[in-house]
Structures are given as C-alpha cells and as structure tokens.
Design a protein around this motif. Structure first.
Motif, PDB file in Angstrom:
ATOM      1  N   LEU A 161       0.839  -1.176   0.000  1.00  0.00           N
ATOM      2  CA  LEU A 161       0.000   0.000   0.000  1.00  0.00           C
ATOM      3  C   LEU A 161       0.878   1.231   0.000  1.00  0.00           C
ATOM      4  CD1 LEU A 161      -2.604  -1.061   2.701  1.00  0.00           C
ATOM      5  CD2 LEU A 161      -2.905  -1.056   0.235  1.00  0.00           C
ATOM      6  N   GLY A 162       0.500   2.189  -0.782  1.00  0.00           N
ATOM      7  CA  GLY A 162       1.266   3.422  -0.848  1.00  0.00           C
ATOM      8  C   GLY A 162       1.158   4.256   0.416  1.00  0.00           C
ATOM      9  N   SER A 163      -0.006   4.211   1.049  1.00  0.00           N
ATOM     10  CA  SER A 163      -0.205   4.943   2.297  1.00  0.00           C
ATOM     11  C   SER A 163      -1.239   4.202   3.123  1.00  0.00           C
ATOM     12  CB  SER A 163      -0.673   6.375   2.016  1.00  0.00           C
ATOM     13  OG  SER A 163      -1.927   6.366   1.357  1.00  0.00           O
ATOM     14  N   GLY A 164      -1.301   4.531   4.392  1.00  0.00           N
ATOM     15  CA  GLY A 164      -2.243   3.871   5.280  1.00  0.00           C
ATOM     16  C   GLY A 164      -3.665   4.345   5.050  1.00  0.00           C
ATOM     17  N   GLY A 165      -4.608   3.553   5.522  1.00  0.00           N
ATOM     18  CA  GLY A 165      -6.020   3.915   5.404  1.00  0.00           C
ATOM     19  C   GLY A 165      -6.878   2.680   5.419  1.00  0.00           C
ATOM     20  N   HIS A 166      -8.153   2.865   5.145  1.00  0.00           N
ATOM     21  CA  HIS A 166      -9.080   1.741   5.108  1.00  0.00           C
ATOM     22  C   HIS A 166      -8.850   0.929   3.841  1.00  0.00           C
ATOM     23  CE1 HIS A 166     -12.861  -0.435   4.449  1.00  0.00           C
ATOM     24  NE2 HIS A 166     -12.814  -0.569   5.771  1.00  0.00           N
ATOM     25  N   VAL A 167      -8.794  -0.392   3.990  1.00  0.00           N
ATOM     26  CA  VAL A 167      -8.559  -1.300   2.875  1.00  0.00           C
ATOM     27  C   VAL A 167      -9.690  -2.316   2.818  1.00  0.00           C
ATOM     28  CG1 VAL A 167      -7.041  -3.094   1.958  1.00  0.00           C
ATOM     29  CG2 VAL A 167      -6.065  -1.048   2.985  1.00  0.00           C
ATOM     30  N   ASP A 168     -10.236  -2.532   1.625  1.00  0.00           N
ATOM     31  CA  ASP A 168     -11.220  -3.585   1.382  1.00  0.00           C
ATOM     32  C   ASP A 168     -10.644  -4.487   0.306  1.00  0.00           C
ATOM     33  OD1 ASP A 168     -13.483  -5.178   1.152  1.00  0.00           O
ATOM     34  OD2 ASP A 168     -14.548  -3.738  -0.108  1.00  0.00           O
ATOM     35  N   LEU A 169     -10.370  -5.739   0.667  1.00  0.00           N
ATOM     36  CA  LEU A 169      -9.803  -6.718  -0.261  1.00  0.00           C
ATOM     37  C   LEU A 169     -10.763  -7.889  -0.332  1.00  0.00           C
ATOM     38  CD1 LEU A 169      -7.510  -7.846  -2.016  1.00  0.00           C
ATOM     39  CD2 LEU A 169      -6.432  -8.654   0.080  1.00  0.00           C
ATOM     40  N   GLY A 170     -11.379  -8.082  -1.493  1.00  0.00           N
ATOM     41  CA  GLY A 170     -12.378  -9.131  -1.638  1.00  0.00           C
ATOM     42  C   GLY A 170     -12.147  -9.971  -2.874  1.00  0.00           C
ATOM     43  N   VAL A 171     -12.723 -11.184  -2.842  1.00  0.00           N
ATOM     44  CA  VAL A 171     -12.682 -12.094  -3.981  1.00  0.00           C
ATOM     45  C   VAL A 171     -14.114 -12.264  -4.468  1.00  0.00           C
ATOM     46  CG1 VAL A 171     -12.066 -14.405  -4.779  1.00  0.00           C
ATOM     47  CG2 VAL A 171     -10.670 -13.287  -3.037  1.00  0.00           C
ATOM     48  N   PHE A 172     -14.291 -12.173  -5.793  1.00  0.00           N
ATOM     49  CA  PHE A 172     -15.606 -12.216  -6.412  1.00  0.00           C
ATOM     50  C   PHE A 172     -15.648 -13.302  -7.476  1.00  0.00           C
ATOM     51  CE2 PHE A 172     -14.760  -8.076  -4.784  1.00  0.00           C
ATOM     52  CZ  PHE A 172     -15.956  -7.654  -4.238  1.00  0.00           C
ATOM     53  N   ASN A 173     -16.816 -13.923  -7.645  1.00  0.00           N
ATOM     54  CA  ASN A 173     -16.957 -14.908  -8.714  1.00  0.00           C
ATOM     55  C   ASN A 173     -17.280 -14.191 -10.025  1.00  0.00           C
ATOM     56  OD1 ASN A 173     -19.730 -14.332  -8.641  1.00  0.00           O
ATOM     57  ND2 ASN A 173     -20.254 -16.176  -7.501  1.00  0.00           N
ATOM     58  N   ALA A 174     -17.449 -14.959 -11.100  1.00  0.00           N
ATOM     59  CA  ALA A 174     -17.666 -14.375 -12.422  1.00  0.00           C
ATOM     60  C   ALA A 174     -18.991 -13.623 -12.517  1.00  0.00           C
ATOM     61  CB  ALA A 174     -17.593 -15.458 -13.491  1.00  0.00           C
ATOM     62  N   GLN A 175     -19.948 -13.930 -11.619  1.00  0.00           N
ATOM     63  CA  GLN A 175     -21.230 -13.237 -11.615  1.00  0.00           C
ATOM     64  C   GLN A 175     -21.184 -11.945 -10.806  1.00  0.00           C
ATOM     65  OE1 GLN A 175     -21.085 -16.708 -10.910  1.00  0.00           O
ATOM     66  NE2 GLN A 175     -21.440 -16.997 -13.096  1.00  0.00           N
ATOM     67  N   GLY A 176     -20.057 -11.676 -10.145  1.00  0.00           N
ATOM     68  CA  GLY A 176     -19.901 -10.459  -9.361  1.00  0.00           C
ATOM     69  C   GLY A 176     -20.267 -10.599  -7.901  1.00  0.00           C
ATOM     70  N   ASP A 177     -20.569 -11.828  -7.451  1.00  0.00           N
ATOM     71  CA  ASP A 177     -20.884 -12.071  -6.046  1.00  0.00           C
ATOM     72  C   ASP A 177     -19.601 -12.178  -5.228  1.00  0.00           C
ATOM     73  OD1 ASP A 177     -23.650 -12.334  -6.670  1.00  0.00           O
ATOM     74  OD2 ASP A 177     -23.283 -14.411  -7.283  1.00  0.00           O
ATOM     75  N   ARG A 178     -19.569 -11.513  -4.084  1.00  0.00           N
ATOM     76  CA  ARG A 178     -18.402 -11.619  -3.197  1.00  0.00           C
ATOM     77  C   ARG A 178     -18.406 -13.007  -2.559  1.00  0.00           C
ATOM     78  NH1 ARG A 178     -15.104  -7.835   0.243  1.00  0.00           N
ATOM     79  NH2 ARG A 178     -16.068  -6.186  -0.964  1.00  0.00           N
ATOM     80  N   VAL A 179     -17.302 -13.740  -2.729  1.00  0.00           N
ATOM     81  CA  VAL A 179     -17.206 -15.084  -2.151  1.00  0.00           C
ATOM     82  C   VAL A 179     -16.249 -15.125  -0.969  1.00  0.00           C
ATOM     83  CG1 VAL A 179     -17.873 -16.238  -4.293  1.00  0.00           C
ATOM     84  CG2 VAL A 179     -15.447 -15.807  -3.826  1.00  0.00           C
ATOM     85  N   ALA A 180     -15.439 -14.085  -0.793  1.00  0.00           N
ATOM     86  CA  ALA A 180     -14.509 -14.025   0.341  1.00  0.00           C
ATOM     87  C   ALA A 180     -14.109 -12.580   0.594  1.00  0.00           C
ATOM     88  CB  ALA A 180     -13.263 -14.859   0.072  1.00  0.00           C
ATOM     89  N   THR A 181     -13.917 -12.261   1.866  1.00  0.00           N
ATOM     90  CA  THR A 181     -13.357 -10.977   2.272  1.00  0.00           C
ATOM     91  C   THR A 181     -12.027 -11.280   2.939  1.00  0.00           C
ATOM     92  OG1 THR A 181     -15.529  -9.979   2.568  1.00  0.00           O
ATOM     93  CG2 THR A 181     -13.680  -8.930   3.695  1.00  0.00           C
ATOM     94  N   LEU A 182     -10.947 -10.808   2.346  1.00  0.00           N
ATOM     95  CA  LEU A 182      -9.607 -11.093   2.859  1.00  0.00           C
ATOM     96  C   LEU A 182      -9.102  -9.990   3.780  1.00  0.00           C
ATOM     97  CD1 LEU A 182      -8.009 -12.475  -0.421  1.00  0.00           C
ATOM     98  CD2 LEU A 182      -9.272 -13.706   1.349  1.00  0.00           C
ATOM     99  N   ALA A 183      -9.608  -8.785   3.615  1.00  0.00           N
ATOM    100  CA  ALA A 183      -9.234  -7.671   4.495  1.00  0.00           C
ATOM    101  C   ALA A 183     -10.338  -6.624   4.416  1.00  0.00           C
ATOM    102  CB  ALA A 183      -7.907  -7.061   4.071  1.00  0.00           C
ATOM    103  N   ASP A 184     -10.675  -6.068   5.559  1.00  0.00           N
ATOM    104  CA  ASP A 184     -11.664  -4.995   5.613  1.00  0.00           C
ATOM    105  C   ASP A 184     -11.406  -4.196   6.880  1.00  0.00           C
ATOM    106  OD1 ASP A 184     -13.771  -3.306   5.172  1.00  0.00           O
ATOM    107  OD2 ASP A 184     -15.304  -4.725   5.811  1.00  0.00           O
ATOM    108  N   GLY A 185     -10.527  -3.222   6.777  1.00  0.00           N
ATOM    109  CA  GLY A 185     -10.200  -2.418   7.944  1.00  0.00           C
ATOM    110  C   GLY A 185      -9.010  -1.516   7.676  1.00  0.00           C
ATOM    111  N   MET A 186      -8.536  -0.896   8.721  1.00  0.00           N
ATOM    112  CA  MET A 186      -7.404   0.026   8.620  1.00  0.00           C
ATOM    113  C   MET A 186      -6.100  -0.747   8.489  1.00  0.00           C
ATOM    114  SD  MET A 186      -8.866   2.914   8.645  1.00  0.00           S
ATOM    115  CE  MET A 186      -7.562   4.091   8.907  1.00  0.00           C
TER     116      MET A 186
END
Length: 65
Positions: free
Chosen positions: A1-26
């Motif tokens: 990350l270039g700088s600190g802050g809130h990060v949302d890192l997710g994995v989505f299937n081909a239909q656009g549905d979120r299947v996993a959240t790998l990071a969600d926070g500062m």
C-alpha cells in the motif's frame, strides 16, 4: 500500500458475487500478506479487488483443483 487507510480486499466470482473478504479495515502503508482458503469453492475464474482510498485494482484469478 502506498499509504495507510481503510482497505477492502475481496474475492468475487464471475457473476460479481463476493465469495470471500480477505481484508476490511485500517492498514498501514507498506507490504502486507493475506491467505485465501478456497477449499469450498469450485474451480473457475475469480476476481480479486482491492480498494484503498481512491485507489482500486482488480486482478483475475484462475482456481484449478
């Protein structure tokens, strides 16, 4: 990350549905590592999207079992 802050890192299937959240926070700026346990998901194409502030990046993943 270039700088600190809130990060949302997710994995989505081909239909656009979120299947996993790998990071969600500062997070601090710098390098970080996360793991994705995709054991319950079928083989296929997935997308990994990271959003931090105004920066967004999406990458295609191929899960082959």
């Amino acid at each position: 990350l270039g700088s600190g802050g809130h990060v949302d890192l997710g994995v989505f299937n081909a239909q656009g549905d979120r299947v996993a959240t790998l990071a969600d926070g500062m997070m601090t700026g710098g390098d970080h590592h996360v793991s994705w346990n995709a054991g319950e998901l079928p083989s296929g194409v997935y997308y990994c999207r990271i959003v931090s502030g105004t920066w967004t990046s999406t990458r295609m993943l191929v899960l082959a079992k």
